[in-house]
Design a protein around this motif. Structure first.
Motif, mmCIF file in Angstrom:
data_model
loop_
_atom_site.group_PDB
_atom_site.id
_atom_site.type_symbol
_atom_site.label_atom_id
_atom_site.label_comp_id
_atom_site.label_asym_id
_atom_site.label_seq_id
_atom_site.Cartn_x
_atom_site.Cartn_y
_atom_site.Cartn_z
ATOM 1 N N ARG A 107 0.831 -1.216 0.000
ATOM 2 C CA ARG A 107 0.000 0.000 0.000
ATOM 3 C C ARG A 107 0.861 1.259 0.000
ATOM 4 O O ARG A 107 0.550 2.230 -0.665
ATOM 5 N N TYR A 151 -5.234 -1.901 4.540
ATOM 6 C CA TYR A 151 -6.106 -1.142 3.648
ATOM 7 C C TYR A 151 -6.937 -0.108 4.405
ATOM 8 O O TYR A 151 -7.397 0.863 3.808
ATOM 9 N N THR A 155 -1.611 4.533 3.397
ATOM 10 C CA THR A 155 -1.816 5.260 2.146
ATOM 11 C C THR A 155 -0.497 5.271 1.373
ATOM 12 O O THR A 155 0.573 5.122 1.962
#
Length: 182
Positions: A107, A151, A155
């Motif tokens: 991510r 998730y 970010t």
């Protein structure tokens, strides 16, 4: 077939045939090490390669959530372990640890470094099944918790990093390399 694809095939073959290359205890130990190495690597990248603490705090939230949810469910569900005395099999803590680190890496820094991290996390889950400490549902539950936590809180890093994870075959086995370019 490109060199990168060959390296992936060699790594996957090594993972699939891991039992033929090592004794069961060595396979289990490798999973124990990766359970910690993957999230420690994720945290280290935020401490050493980011200019602010945003990634570090995101990792703390990801790992903390994964840990609390995993440990809570273990005590609430109290599922027996396959062929071992004791309960608290669901979800697999090794899997939630490894997958929270792998998903955070993916991510935050993208699929180029995330995909190998996921492969190592999947291997970690497989070692738990191979050691008969968990079944597939336990490992899947841990993976879902680890990935879901990432998730929720991680970010993408705003600054493009120059990180690369490489795999090479040698006469003695496989070599894993991590490259960071300033």
């Amino acid at each position: 077939m490109g060199k990168g694809m060959k390296n992936w095939m060699i790594m996957l073959l090594f993972v699939a045939l891991g039992k033929g290359y090592a004794q069961n205890k060595a396979v289990e130990t490798s999973g124990d090490i990766l359970m910690l190495a993957i999230p420690v690597s994720a945290l280290a990248t935020t401490l050493f390669y980011e200019e602010d603490n945003k990634g570090t705090w995101q990792f703390v939230k990801v790992y903390g959530t994964s840990f609390v949810v995993t440990q809570s469910l273990k005590r609430i569900i109290a599922k027996d372990r396959p062929e071992h005395n004791g309960t608290n099999a669901f979800p697999s803590g090794h899997s939630s640890n490894a997958f929270s680190g792998a998903a955070f890496i993916q991510r935050r820094y993208g699929w180029k470094v995330g995909l190998p991290a996921y492969a190592l996390a999947a291997y970690t889950g497989w070692t738990r099944i191979d050691a008969r400490k968990h079944d597939g549902w336990d490992v899947l539950g841990g993976a879902v918790i680890g990935i879901g936590s990432a998730y929720l809180f991680a970010t993408p890093h705003e600054k493009k990093t120059q990180m690369d994870l490489t795999f090479s075959k040698t006469k003695e086995g496989c070599v894993v390399g991590f490259i960071y370019t300033f």
